[in-house]
Design an enzyme around this catalytic site. Structure first.
Site, short mmCIF file in Angstrom:
data_model
loop_
_atom_site.label_atom_id
_atom_site.label_comp_id
_atom_site.label_asym_id
_atom_site.label_seq_id
_atom_site.Cartn_x
_atom_site.Cartn_y
_atom_site.Cartn_z
N SER A 30 82.53 -53.12 -11.53
CA SER A 30 81.10 -53.18 -11.21
C SER A 30 80.52 -54.36 -11.99
CB SER A 30 80.41 -51.89 -11.66
OG SER A 30 79.00 -52.02 -11.63
N TYR B 115 78.54 -45.17 -17.59
CA TYR B 115 79.17 -45.79 -16.41
C TYR B 115 79.63 -47.21 -16.76
CZ TYR B 115 79.45 -47.75 -11.63
OH TYR B 115 79.85 -48.38 -10.48
N1 NAP Z 1 77.61 -48.60 -4.58
C1 NAP Z 1 77.40 -49.44 -5.60
O1 NAP Z 1 76.27 -49.91 -5.84
C2 NAP Z 1 78.55 -49.89 -6.45
C3 NAP Z 1 78.40 -51.05 -7.22
C4 NAP Z 1 79.44 -51.49 -8.01
C5 NAP Z 1 80.62 -50.79 -8.04
N2 NAP Z 1 80.76 -49.65 -7.28
C6 NAP Z 1 82.04 -48.95 -7.36
O2 NAP Z 1 82.63 -48.94 -6.08
C7 NAP Z 1 83.51 -47.82 -5.96
C8 NAP Z 1 83.20 -47.09 -4.65
O3 NAP Z 1 81.91 -46.54 -4.71
P1 NAP Z 1 80.97 -46.34 -3.44
O4 NAP Z 1 79.77 -47.14 -3.67
O5 NAP Z 1 81.74 -46.52 -2.19
O6 NAP Z 1 80.55 -44.82 -3.69
P2 NAP Z 1 80.65 -43.52 -2.78
O7 NAP Z 1 80.21 -43.79 -1.41
O8 NAP Z 1 79.99 -42.46 -3.59
O9 NAP Z 1 82.23 -43.24 -2.73
C9 NAP Z 1 82.92 -42.79 -3.85
C10 NAP Z 1 84.32 -42.42 -3.41
O10 NAP Z 1 85.04 -41.95 -4.57
C11 NAP Z 1 85.59 -40.68 -4.22
N3 NAP Z 1 85.71 -39.83 -5.41
C12 NAP Z 1 84.76 -39.56 -6.34
N4 NAP Z 1 85.24 -38.70 -7.24
C13 NAP Z 1 86.51 -38.42 -6.88
C14 NAP Z 1 87.53 -37.59 -7.40
N5 NAP Z 1 87.35 -36.83 -8.49
N6 NAP Z 1 88.73 -37.55 -6.76
C15 NAP Z 1 88.93 -38.26 -5.64
N7 NAP Z 1 88.00 -39.08 -5.10
C16 NAP Z 1 86.81 -39.15 -5.71
C17 NAP Z 1 84.65 -40.08 -3.20
O11 NAP Z 1 85.33 -39.08 -2.48
P3 NAP Z 1 84.55 -37.88 -1.70
O12 NAP Z 1 83.52 -38.50 -0.81
O13 NAP Z 1 85.61 -37.23 -0.92
O14 NAP Z 1 83.92 -37.05 -2.76
C18 NAP Z 1 84.33 -41.32 -2.37
O15 NAP Z 1 85.35 -41.57 -1.46
C19 NAP Z 1 83.29 -46.98 -7.21
O16 NAP Z 1 84.30 -47.23 -8.15
C20 NAP Z 1 81.95 -47.49 -7.74
O17 NAP Z 1 81.83 -47.29 -9.13
C21 NAP Z 1 79.77 -49.19 -6.48
#
Ligand code: NAP
Length: 253
Positions: free
Chosen positions: A151, A164
């Site tokens: 991130s 985080y």
């Molecule tokens: N969105 C942002 O602004 C942003 C910015 C920078 C970095 N990121 C990073 O990008 C990555 C993806 O995030 P996203 O934005 O796509 O968020 P998201 O839509 O909330 O997706 C998170 C994913 O992680 C899975 N997950 C969470 N806890 C888990 C666990 N205990 N075991 C297995 N799977 C788990 C969820 O599965 P389920 O749906 O099945 O629960 C979902 O597939 C993360 O590492 C996040 O920190 C996000």
């Protein structure tokens, strides 16, 4: 889910957090690029829907496994399942993550432990457990890759994101160490550090930021596409993606 045997020439990938958001965009891109896929997430229904949508396009098989990455036994299941099917993994994408805003004084053990378990422990352990399969991919295809989704909070700390941010700094440090340890063995490591991306994780910001002002999940997928296409001798160690407003100097600085 479809069953089929892939030839040793087909590249394969494991994508965690593939049930939506950034992970499902990465999975769709990798299917387009010809990878056979193992998709991982917690929610089996969402995973099934993502796998079905991707499989509707012609390409290599798409399998999925539902469980919690916080449990070591599930990490072993992912490795055993993918190894049994393909024997090697060309690309591991450690994308799953959990976030949450809390002031320092409000951080509890439960809140912190989930972030450490999913954002750090699972990333390190799954990569470690995948190492034999990554080495087998190098033997077959002369190159393999680990992409870790960190991130921009893994490059600069932010108020209310301290725990985080600490986990994402850990992901960046782990990725740098992977490069130092494994790059000469043919295993490339990349940390992707996006700003605010238009997924469920950004829901707390929607009052002040419109979807069209956020980075698109597909933008992150496109950056990973690029890392899979550059030559074997070219490593992309880190990519930071920002919205125009992020990391601005204060006025007059
Ligand atoms: N969105 C942002 O602004 C942003 C910015 C920078 C970095 N990121 C990073 O990008 C990555 C993806 O995030 P996203 O934005 O796509 O968020 P998201 O839509 O909330 O997706 C998170 C994913 O992680 C899975 N997950 C969470 N806890 C888990 C666990 N205990 N075991 C297995 N799977 C788990 C969820 O599965 P389920 O749906 O099945 O629960 C979902 O597939 C993360 O590492 C996040 O920190 C996000």
């Amino acid at each position: 889910m479809c069953n089929s045997v892939v030839s040793t020439r087909t590249r394969t990938a494991i994508v965690t957090g593939a049930s939506g958001g950034i992970g499902s965009a990465i999975a769709a891109m990798l299917h387009e690029e010809g990878f056979a896929l193992t998709l991982v997430g917690r929610d089996p229904d969402k995973l099934a829907a993502v796998a079905a949508a991707i499989s509707a396009m012609p390409g290599q098989p798409v399998h999925y496994l539902a469980g919690s990455l916080a449990e070591e036994a599930f990490l072993d299941r992912i490795v055993d399942d993918h190894a049994g099917r393909y024997g090697a993994v060309d690309l591991l994408v450690n994308n799953a993550g959990v976030a949450g805003n809390r002031a320092v004084g409000d951080i509890t053990a439960d809140f912190l432990d989930e972030q450490l378990a999913v954002n750090v422990r699972a990333v390190i352990l799954l990569t470690s457990k995948c190492l034999p399969m990554l080495k087998e991919a190098v033997r077959q295809h002369k190159s393999a890759q680990v992409v870790n989704i960190a991130s921009n909070a893994g490059k600069r700390g932010e108020a209310t994101l301290s725990s985080y941010s600490a986990t994402k700094f850990a992901v960046v440090g782990f990725t740098e160490s992977l490069h130092d340890e494994l790059s000469t063995a043919g295993i490339k490591a990349t940390a992707i550090c996006p700003g605010l991306v238009d997924t469920r994780m950004a829901d707390d910001y929607r009052d002040s930021v419109g979807s069209d002002e956020m980075i698109a999940p597909g933008d992150v997928a496109e950056v990973i596409r690029m890392t899979t296409r550059v030559s074997r001798s070219c490593v992309v160690p880190e990519v930071v993606l920002l919205r125009p407003i992020e990391w601005l100097q204060p006025p007059g600085a």
